[in-house]
Design an enzyme around this catalytic site. Structure first.
Site, PDB file in Angstrom:
ATOM      1  N   GLY A  65       0.828  -1.212   0.000  1.00 10.73           N
ATOM      2  CA  GLY A  65       0.000   0.000   0.000  1.00 10.73           C
ATOM      3  C   GLY A  65       0.859   1.257   0.000  1.00 10.73           C
ATOM      4  O   GLY A  65       0.452   2.311   0.507  1.00 10.73           O
ATOM      5  N   THR A  66       2.025   1.150  -0.618  1.00  6.81           N
ATOM      6  CA  THR A  66       3.000   2.257  -0.615  1.00  6.81           C
ATOM      7  C   THR A  66       2.447   3.522  -1.281  1.00  6.81           C
ATOM      8  O   THR A  66       2.621   4.624  -0.760  1.00  6.81           O
ATOM      9  CB  THR A  66       4.285   1.820  -1.359  1.00  6.81           C
ATOM     10  OG1 THR A  66       4.526   0.445  -1.086  1.00  6.81           O
ATOM     11  CG2 THR A  66       5.473   2.660  -0.949  1.00  6.81           C
ATOM     12  N   HIS A 114      11.641   0.228  -0.948  1.00  6.25           N
ATOM     13  CA  HIS A 114      11.274  -1.118  -0.474  1.00  6.25           C
ATOM     14  C   HIS A 114      12.515  -1.855   0.042  1.00  6.25           C
ATOM     15  O   HIS A 114      12.420  -3.038   0.372  1.00  6.25           O
ATOM     16  CB  HIS A 114      10.682  -1.952  -1.607  1.00  6.25           C
ATOM     17  CG  HIS A 114       9.385  -1.444  -2.161  1.00  6.25           C
ATOM     18  ND1 HIS A 114       8.356  -0.998  -1.370  1.00  6.25           N
ATOM     19  CD2 HIS A 114       8.940  -1.337  -3.446  1.00  6.25           C
ATOM     20  CE1 HIS A 114       7.339  -0.633  -2.146  1.00  6.25           C
ATOM     21  NE2 HIS A 114       7.677  -0.825  -3.403  1.00  6.25           N
ATOM     22  N   ARG A 136       1.288  -5.038   5.669  1.00  8.77           N
ATOM     23  CA  ARG A 136       0.028  -5.586   5.138  1.00  8.77           C
ATOM     24  C   ARG A 136       0.036  -7.102   5.263  1.00  8.77           C
ATOM     25  O   ARG A 136       1.108  -7.731   5.172  1.00  8.77           O
ATOM     26  CB  ARG A 136      -0.099  -5.196   3.648  1.00  8.77           C
ATOM     27  CG  ARG A 136      -1.415  -5.570   3.014  1.00  8.77           C
ATOM     28  CD  ARG A 136      -1.455  -5.204   1.526  1.00  8.77           C
ATOM     29  NE  ARG A 136      -2.786  -5.375   0.991  1.00  8.77           N
ATOM     30  CZ  ARG A 136      -3.104  -5.294  -0.304  1.00  8.77           C
ATOM     31  NH1 ARG A 136      -2.157  -5.011  -1.191  1.00  8.77           N
ATOM     32  NH2 ARG A 136      -4.342  -5.472  -0.707  1.00  8.77           N
ATOM     33  N   SER A 237      -9.185   7.720  -0.977  1.00  9.56           N
ATOM     34  CA  SER A 237      -9.930   6.452  -1.078  1.00  9.56           C
ATOM     35  C   SER A 237      -9.439   5.723  -2.322  1.00  9.56           C
ATOM     36  O   SER A 237      -8.935   6.348  -3.272  1.00  9.56           O
ATOM     37  CB  SER A 237     -11.431   6.720  -1.204  1.00  9.56           C
ATOM     38  OG  SER A 237     -11.694   7.292  -2.474  1.00  9.56           O
ATOM     39  N   PHE A 238      -9.598   4.419  -2.322  1.00 10.07           N
ATOM     40  CA  PHE A 238      -9.141   3.630  -3.472  1.00 10.07           C
ATOM     41  C   PHE A 238      -9.776   4.146  -4.763  1.00 10.07           C
ATOM     42  O   PHE A 238      -9.096   4.367  -5.760  1.00 10.07           O
ATOM     43  CB  PHE A 238      -9.474   2.144  -3.265  1.00 10.07           C
ATOM     44  CG  PHE A 238      -9.071   1.315  -4.440  1.00 10.07           C
ATOM     45  CD1 PHE A 238      -7.740   1.003  -4.669  1.00 10.07           C
ATOM     46  CD2 PHE A 238     -10.020   0.883  -5.362  1.00 10.07           C
ATOM     47  CE1 PHE A 238      -7.348   0.280  -5.783  1.00 10.07           C
ATOM     48  CE2 PHE A 238      -9.638   0.158  -6.473  1.00 10.07           C
ATOM     49  CZ  PHE A 238      -8.306  -0.152  -6.680  1.00 10.07           C
ATOM     50  N   ARG A 260      -5.345  -1.800  -8.394  1.00 10.75           N
ATOM     51  CA  ARG A 260      -5.980  -3.020  -8.902  1.00 10.75           C
ATOM     52  C   ARG A 260      -7.341  -3.223  -8.240  1.00 10.75           C
ATOM     53  O   ARG A 260      -8.369  -2.926  -8.816  1.00 10.75           O
ATOM     54  CB  ARG A 260      -5.042  -4.216  -8.646  1.00 10.75           C
ATOM     55  CG  ARG A 260      -5.481  -5.522  -9.274  1.00 10.75           C
ATOM     56  CD  ARG A 260      -4.551  -6.660  -8.872  1.00 10.75           C
ATOM     57  NE  ARG A 260      -4.606  -6.930  -7.440  1.00 10.75           N
ATOM     58  CZ  ARG A 260      -5.181  -7.995  -6.886  1.00 10.75           C
ATOM     59  NH1 ARG A 260      -5.731  -8.902  -7.649  1.00 10.75           N
ATOM     60  NH2 ARG A 260      -5.179  -8.172  -5.567  1.00 10.75           N
TER      61      ARG A 260
HETATM   62  P1  A3P Z   1      -4.149  -4.793  -4.715  1.00 10.96           P
HETATM   63  O1  A3P Z   1      -3.250  -5.298  -5.798  1.00 10.96           O
HETATM   64  O2  A3P Z   1      -4.470  -5.848  -3.691  1.00 10.96           O
HETATM   65  O3  A3P Z   1      -5.359  -4.125  -5.238  1.00 10.96           O
HETATM   66  P2  A3P Z   1       1.956  -0.638  -3.530  1.00 10.96           P
HETATM   67  O4  A3P Z   1       1.545   0.776  -3.629  1.00 10.96           O
HETATM   68  O5  A3P Z   1       2.829  -0.924  -2.352  1.00 10.96           O
HETATM   69  O6  A3P Z   1       2.489  -1.150  -4.821  1.00 10.96           O
HETATM   70  O7  A3P Z   1       0.637  -1.471  -3.213  1.00 10.96           O
HETATM   71  C1  A3P Z   1      -0.372  -1.602  -4.188  1.00 10.96           C
HETATM   72  C2  A3P Z   1      -1.600  -2.157  -3.506  1.00 10.96           C
HETATM   73  O8  A3P Z   1      -2.225  -1.111  -2.744  1.00 10.96           O
HETATM   74  C3  A3P Z   1      -2.628  -2.630  -4.519  1.00 10.96           C
HETATM   75  O9  A3P Z   1      -3.334  -3.703  -3.904  1.00 10.96           O
HETATM   76  C4  A3P Z   1      -3.476  -1.384  -4.679  1.00 10.96           C
HETATM   77  O10 A3P Z   1      -4.737  -1.605  -5.226  1.00 10.96           O
HETATM   78  C5  A3P Z   1      -3.558  -0.922  -3.224  1.00 10.96           C
HETATM   79  N1  A3P Z   1      -3.927   0.496  -3.114  1.00 10.96           N
HETATM   80  C6  A3P Z   1      -3.431   1.543  -3.815  1.00 10.96           C
HETATM   81  N2  A3P Z   1      -4.059   2.680  -3.461  1.00 10.96           N
HETATM   82  C7  A3P Z   1      -4.961   2.346  -2.519  1.00 10.96           C
HETATM   83  C8  A3P Z   1      -5.913   3.098  -1.780  1.00 10.96           C
HETATM   84  N3  A3P Z   1      -6.052   4.409  -1.956  1.00 10.96           N
HETATM   85  N4  A3P Z   1      -6.671   2.437  -0.879  1.00 10.96           N
HETATM   86  C9  A3P Z   1      -6.532   1.107  -0.699  1.00 10.96           C
HETATM   87  N5  A3P Z   1      -5.645   0.344  -1.392  1.00 10.96           N
HETATM   88  C10 A3P Z   1      -4.874   0.957  -2.290  1.00 10.96           C
END
Ligand code: A3P
Length: 297
Positions: A65-66, A114, A136, A237-238, A260
């Site tokens: 969730g970076t 990372h 996570r 929000s996502f 995703r």
């Molecule tokens: P999923 O692939 O399970 O959907 P990172 O940023 O470390 O690469 O992590 C990506 C993950 O964080 C993805 O998970 C992505 O959908 C999720 N993500 C990105 N933005 C988000 C948000 N605003 N709220 C919740 N999840 C989020």
């Protein structure tokens, strides 16, 4: 900023997948500095990065969730609920060939990596710069990482099936290596350097975003009204980020692969019963003593 995206697109188009660079038994994505100098030197350069005492570092294992926590922090720093017009990739230490570009960032500089704690810039630790760590549920990370690896094969050179990726994860042969080693490194650092690291979990952030935002604002010593926190929660929000956040991976196919699903528990759509049992056995053995308590919903 358009230049950044254009540059990222050109870099991707000019590269072919290569075997992942490796150092000390750990593989890394083949980002330019790792291709050009090899993993050992690229990691040394990160450790020697010239930190400023105001730098804020986002530290996560990949797919934790970076992008989300980076955006939240950026909004708190900028005291606005407007999405930043910058992609997280542009401030990720592993991807930067020439660190002088970070001289142009506004203070406090928000950076991310990372890499394991032991490779963090020495100056960040000596100066006790603030570190934000998001953890996570690793089953969801594994599923998310599989999807990302399939899409990002220029840097991750993965063309296999879910079962193959699962085995890579279990043997810590995926890029960035063992999740356990990563998290244990940060956990130890929390003990060694009290008050330097803020840890939050993806799951808690989803369940009670405003409470977690308040905790983070307090850690950053940024006064915030409840209404600002509410606005930031909505803007990050996502759905809002998926639709409106600038995303360099969209340059490839128009869709991108960072935003995703953004859900808790998607691992259940990937893991077989046998894989789940193998995972649980390893998790119990490797993580039983951890103070980080995660739930697998
Ligand atoms: P999923 O692939 O399970 O959907 P990172 O940023 O470390 O690469 O992590 C990506 C993950 O964080 C993805 O998970 C992505 O959908 C999720 N993500 C990105 N933005 C988000 C948000 N605003 N709220 C919740 N999840 C989020």
């Amino acid at each position: 900023m358009a230049l950044d995206l254009e540059k990222i697109k050109k870099i991707r188009e000019s590269l072919e997948p290569v075997p992942l660079p490796e150092h000390d038994g750990v593989c890394y994505p083949s980002f330019l500095p790792f291709r050009e100098k090899g993993a050992e030197q690229a990691l040394k350069d990160i450790t020697n990065f010239q930190s400023s005492d105001t730098d804020i570092m986002i530290c996560t294992y990949a797919k934790s969730g970076t992008h989300w926590i980076n955006e939240i922090t950026s909004m708190l720093i900028r005291k606005t609920a407007e999405l930043d017009n910058k992609d997280k990739a542009t401030t990720m230490l592993e991807t930067i060939s020439d660190f002088s570009v970070t001289d142009d960032l506004q203070s406090p500089r928000l950076l991310n990596t990372h890499c394991q704690f032991r490779y963090l810039p020495k100056g960040q630790i000596v100066q006790r710069g603030k570190i934000i760590h998001m953890i996570r549920n690793p089953k969801d990370i594994c599923a998310s990482y599989y999807y990302h690896s399939r899409k990002d094969n220029i840097f991750l050179s993965f063309f296999g099936t879910w079962n193959e990726f699962f085995d890579l994860w279990m043997s810590a042969k995926c890029a960035y290596g063992s999740w356990y080693t990563y998290e244990k490194g940060i956990e130890q650092a929390e003990k060694d350097y009290p008050c330097m690291i803020f840890t939050c979990s993806y799951e808690e952030m989803k369940k009670d975003t405003e409470r977690e935002l308040k905790r983070l604002a307090d850690f950053l010593e940024i006064p915030c009204t409840e209404s600002t926190l509410e606005d930031i929660a909505k803007a990050t929000s996502f759905q809002n980020m998926q639709h409106h956040k600038l995303d360099s991976t969209k340059e490839l196919d128009g869709k991108g692969f960072i935003y995703r699903k953004g859900e808790i528990g998607d691992w259940k759509n990937y893991f077989t019963v046998a894989q789940n049992e193998r995972f649980d056995e390893q998790y119990t053995e490797r993580f039983k003593d951890s103070t980080y308590k995660l739930t697998f919903e």
